[in-house]
Design a protein around this motif. Structure first.
Motif, PDB file in Angstrom:
ATOM      1  N   LEU A  46       0.129  -2.375  32.082  1.00 59.93           N
ATOM      2  CA  LEU A  46      -0.198  -3.241  33.177  1.00 59.93           C
ATOM      3  C   LEU A  46       1.034  -3.424  34.063  1.00 59.93           C
ATOM      4  N   THR A  47       2.049  -3.064  33.444  1.00 55.81           N
ATOM      5  CA  THR A  47       3.201  -3.344  34.117  1.00 55.81           C
ATOM      6  C   THR A  47       4.101  -2.060  34.804  1.00 55.81           C
ATOM      7  N   ARG A  48       3.147  -0.823  34.631  1.00 52.29           N
ATOM      8  CA  ARG A  48       3.645   0.228  35.552  1.00 52.29           C
ATOM      9  C   ARG A  48       3.110   0.206  36.809  1.00 52.29           C
ATOM     10  N   PRO A  49       3.782   1.076  37.560  1.00 51.13           N
ATOM     11  CA  PRO A  49       3.674   1.258  39.081  1.00 51.13           C
ATOM     12  C   PRO A  49       2.096   1.814  39.179  1.00 51.13           C
ATOM     13  N   PHE A  50       1.706   2.721  38.551  1.00 50.39           N
ATOM     14  CA  PHE A  50       0.265   3.075  38.329  1.00 50.39           C
ATOM     15  C   PHE A  50      -0.504   2.451  36.916  1.00 50.39           C
ATOM     16  N   LYS A  51      -1.164   1.514  37.074  1.00 53.01           N
ATOM     17  CA  LYS A  51      -1.672   0.698  35.951  1.00 53.01           C
ATOM     18  C   LYS A  51      -2.720   1.808  34.998  1.00 53.01           C
ATOM     19  N   GLU A  52      -2.554   1.424  33.868  1.00 53.32           N
ATOM     20  CA  GLU A  52      -3.385   2.394  32.861  1.00 53.32           C
ATOM     21  C   GLU A  52      -3.589   1.575  31.615  1.00 53.32           C
ATOM     22  N   LEU A  53      -4.717   1.804  31.032  1.00 55.12           N
ATOM     23  CA  LEU A  53      -5.199   1.197  29.710  1.00 55.12           C
ATOM     24  C   LEU A  53      -5.564   2.516  29.118  1.00 55.12           C
ATOM     25  N   PRO A  54      -5.120   2.695  27.600  1.00 58.22           N
ATOM     26  CA  PRO A  54      -5.897   3.816  26.944  1.00 58.22           C
ATOM     27  C   PRO A  54      -7.182   3.522  26.639  1.00 58.22           C
ATOM     28  N   PRO A  55      -8.023   4.601  26.384  1.00 54.58           N
ATOM     29  CA  PRO A  55      -9.558   4.438  26.139  1.00 54.58           C
ATOM     30  C   PRO A  55      -9.776   4.098  24.626  1.00 54.58           C
ATOM     31  N   LYS A  56      -8.912   4.258  23.737  1.00 53.80           N
ATOM     32  CA  LYS A  56      -9.294   3.814  22.508  1.00 53.80           C
ATOM     33  C   LYS A  56      -9.541   2.412  22.444  1.00 53.80           C
ATOM     34  N   HIS A  57      -9.373   1.264  23.245  1.00 51.67           N
ATOM     35  CA  HIS A  57      -9.700   0.123  23.284  1.00 51.67           C
ATOM     36  C   HIS A  57     -11.074  -0.322  23.709  1.00 51.67           C
ATOM     37  N   PHE A  58     -11.899   0.757  24.206  1.00 56.22           N
ATOM     38  CA  PHE A  58     -13.084   0.498  24.770  1.00 56.22           C
ATOM     39  C   PHE A  58     -14.063   0.062  23.613  1.00 56.22           C
ATOM     40  N   TYR A  59     -13.673   0.335  22.205  1.00 57.56           N
ATOM     41  CA  TYR A  59     -14.821   0.451  21.330  1.00 57.56           C
ATOM     42  C   TYR A  59     -14.900  -0.821  20.252  1.00 57.56           C
ATOM     43  N   ASP A  60     -15.067  -1.985  20.786  1.00 59.62           N
ATOM     44  CA  ASP A  60     -15.473  -2.926  20.152  1.00 59.62           C
ATOM     45  C   ASP A  60     -16.837  -2.997  19.885  1.00 59.62           C
ATOM     46  N   THR A  61     -17.457  -3.945  19.346  1.00 57.77           N
ATOM     47  CA  THR A  61     -18.677  -4.027  18.903  1.00 57.77           C
ATOM     48  C   THR A  61     -19.778  -3.675  20.044  1.00 57.77           C
ATOM     49  N   ARG A  62     -19.426  -4.475  21.161  1.00 57.82           N
ATOM     50  CA  ARG A  62     -20.301  -4.237  22.331  1.00 57.82           C
ATOM     51  C   ARG A  62     -20.039  -2.909  22.867  1.00 57.82           C
ATOM     52  N   ARG A 118     -11.457   4.913  36.452  1.00 54.31           N
ATOM     53  CA  ARG A 118     -10.870   3.724  36.743  1.00 54.31           C
ATOM     54  C   ARG A 118     -11.532   2.722  37.015  1.00 54.31           C
ATOM     55  N   LEU A 119     -10.993   1.568  37.253  1.00 49.88           N
ATOM     56  CA  LEU A 119     -11.547   0.339  37.608  1.00 49.88           C
ATOM     57  C   LEU A 119     -10.735  -0.037  38.793  1.00 49.88           C
ATOM     58  N   ARG A 120     -11.512  -0.569  39.873  1.00 50.94           N
ATOM     59  CA  ARG A 120     -10.861  -0.812  41.046  1.00 50.94           C
ATOM     60  C   ARG A 120     -11.248  -2.155  41.376  1.00 50.94           C
ATOM     61  N   ALA A 121      -9.987  -2.806  41.786  1.00 56.58           N
ATOM     62  CA  ALA A 121      -9.930  -4.371  42.050  1.00 56.58           C
ATOM     63  C   ALA A 121     -10.524  -4.430  43.598  1.00 56.58           C
ATOM     64  N   CYS A 122     -11.575  -5.341  43.606  1.00 56.70           N
ATOM     65  CA  CYS A 122     -12.249  -5.666  44.830  1.00 56.70           C
ATOM     66  C   CYS A 122     -11.432  -6.298  45.802  1.00 56.70           C
ATOM     67  N   ARG A 123     -10.709  -7.368  45.295  1.00 58.07           N
ATOM     68  CA  ARG A 123      -9.713  -7.788  46.132  1.00 58.07           C
ATOM     69  C   ARG A 123      -8.227  -8.164  45.449  1.00 58.07           C
ATOM     70  N   ARG A 141      -8.029  -3.061  46.215  1.00 55.77           N
ATOM     71  CA  ARG A 141      -8.537  -1.945  46.032  1.00 55.77           C
ATOM     72  C   ARG A 141      -7.461  -1.209  45.166  1.00 55.77           C
ATOM     73  N   GLU A 142      -6.672  -1.902  44.409  1.00 58.14           N
ATOM     74  CA  GLU A 142      -5.794  -0.950  43.448  1.00 58.14           C
ATOM     75  C   GLU A 142      -6.450  -0.787  42.106  1.00 58.14           C
ATOM     76  N   GLU A 143      -6.127   0.369  41.593  1.00 62.34           N
ATOM     77  CA  GLU A 143      -6.987   1.102  40.585  1.00 62.34           C
ATOM     78  C   GLU A 143      -6.481   1.022  39.246  1.00 62.34           C
ATOM     79  N   LEU A 144      -6.920   0.665  38.375  1.00 67.75           N
ATOM     80  CA  LEU A 144      -6.387   0.856  36.773  1.00 67.75           C
ATOM     81  C   LEU A 144      -7.156   2.006  36.264  1.00 67.75           C
TER      82      LEU A 144
END
Ligand code: AVJ
Length: 336
Positions: free
Chosen positions: A31-47, A261-266, A284-287
């Motif tokens: 989240l401190t990179r010029p193009f924000k990114e998070l790795p997909p492995k953190h998707f998988y909590d219980t929900r 990606r996830l795009r910030a609405c504002r 509209r910045e994307e992660l």
């Protein structure tokens, strides 16, 4: 490492309860990179795992059904071809599809040991006790760990051929360089002339079909995507306004991968309490949250060769949507 033994089940635990460390590192880096990114492995909590299960039931999301169809049609052939006595499975989850392989191994009389590696201890323990019930004589050696870090903890192979299964197309979540490094590390679990990699890969196809699979009508994938922010909120005391992010999924035709990606609405400022970090989002910045590479036979052979493996049989479903391939480690060639 913490080991528990009961009857025919051994479980080695290499992760803390929520493995907060790796999430914290990934959030700080990503989240401190010029193009924000998070790795997909953190998707998988219980929900997240629940939402993924629902994705697999969607008419639009074909990979799970296609891979299952291949295993239903070809598990016996895979076992006959490999002589598998041991199945190591990376990212085993509920082992739903693996059961087909274990059944075929049992029927062939070769089944000895199952080694599931997954981040969820619960899942490993439950699956292990079910499987030793179902297959008398089977030994389960579970590893609670992360296959990016803990492959060296996979126990040494025993007598008889080993098959390492990496199913679901998860290998596509890694960008090309990392993917080849991971395949090379997996190759180190295999003995030349004896052992096999069984790899599931989604195939390149009509972009409309691909994009629908990652942007379904009911919006389950969108919820799955946004759930990543809920994980960060909960685990790292962050204050993402989850509803203010829009789900984006598209096929990058050049790189031949799906990107989510996830795009910030504002405009937003997000506080990540546990890291003492403030993150700014422009409107509209994307992660980027996931890439999911789609393969041609050439790309598949190229990645495996670069990782020191030789591609053998490639099995597909009747619609040619998905591939399961068997490959073997190439013998070390003496320098000329
Ligand atoms: C479980 C990683 C194979 O990339 O297709 C499903 C995850 N992401 N829908 C994939 C996923 C969005 C899935 N893998």
């Amino acid at each position: 490492m913490q080991r528990t033994v009961s009857g025919d089940v051994v479980v080695d635990c290499l992760l803390g309860p929520a493995d907060e460390r790796s999430l914290a590192d990934d959030v700080l880096d990503g989240l401190t990179r010029p193009f924000k990114e998070l790795p997909p492995k953190h998707f998988y909590d219980t929900r997240g795992a629940e939402l993924f299960d629902r994705i697999c039931e969607l008419p639009e999301y074909y990979p799970t059904r296609a891979e299952r169809a291949i295993l239903e049609a070809h598990s016996d052939d895979i076992v006959a071809r490999t002589g598998a006595a041991e199945l190591v499975e990376l990212g085993s989850g509920t082992a739903a599809k693996t059961r087909l392989l274990l059944r075929a191994m049992d029927d062939a009389g070769t089944l000895r040991r199952y080694v599931p590696l997954d981040v969820t201890e619960e899942m490993i323990r439950r699956t292990a006790s079910e499987l030793v019930e179902e297959h008398p004589g089977l030994v389960v050696h579970g590893i609670v760990g992360d296959f990016e870090r803990h492959l060296p903890y996979v126990p040494a192979p025993e007598d008889g051929p080993r098959v390492v299964a990496f199913l679901g197309g998860t290998v596509g979540n890694f960008p090309p360089g990392t993917r080849r490094r991971l395949l090379r590390a997996i190759g180190r679990l295999l003995r030349p002339g004896q052992d096999w990699l069984l790899l599931g890969t989604d195939l390149v196809k009509d972009p409309e079909v691909l994009e629908a699979a990652y942007d379904d009508g009911p919006g389950i994938t969108a919820e799955f995507n946004r759930n990543l922010l809920c994980v960060v909120n909960r685990e790292l005391d962050a204050d993402f306004d989850v509803g203010a992010f829009e789900h984006v999924a598209f096929f990058d035709r050049e790189r031949e991968w799906i990107e989510m990606r996830l795009r910030a609405c504002r405009r937003m400022r997000v506080r990540v309490g546990a890291l003492g970090l403030d993150v700014e989002f422009a409107p509209r910045e994307e992660l980027r949250t996931e890439i999911s590479a789609k393969f041609t036979p050439e790309r598949l052979a190229g990645d495996l060769t670069a990782a020191g493996l030789a591609l053998g049989d490639v099995l597909t479903d009747p619609d040619g949507l998905f591939a399961l391939s068997l490959s073997t480690p190439r013998r070390a060639v003496a320098a000329a």
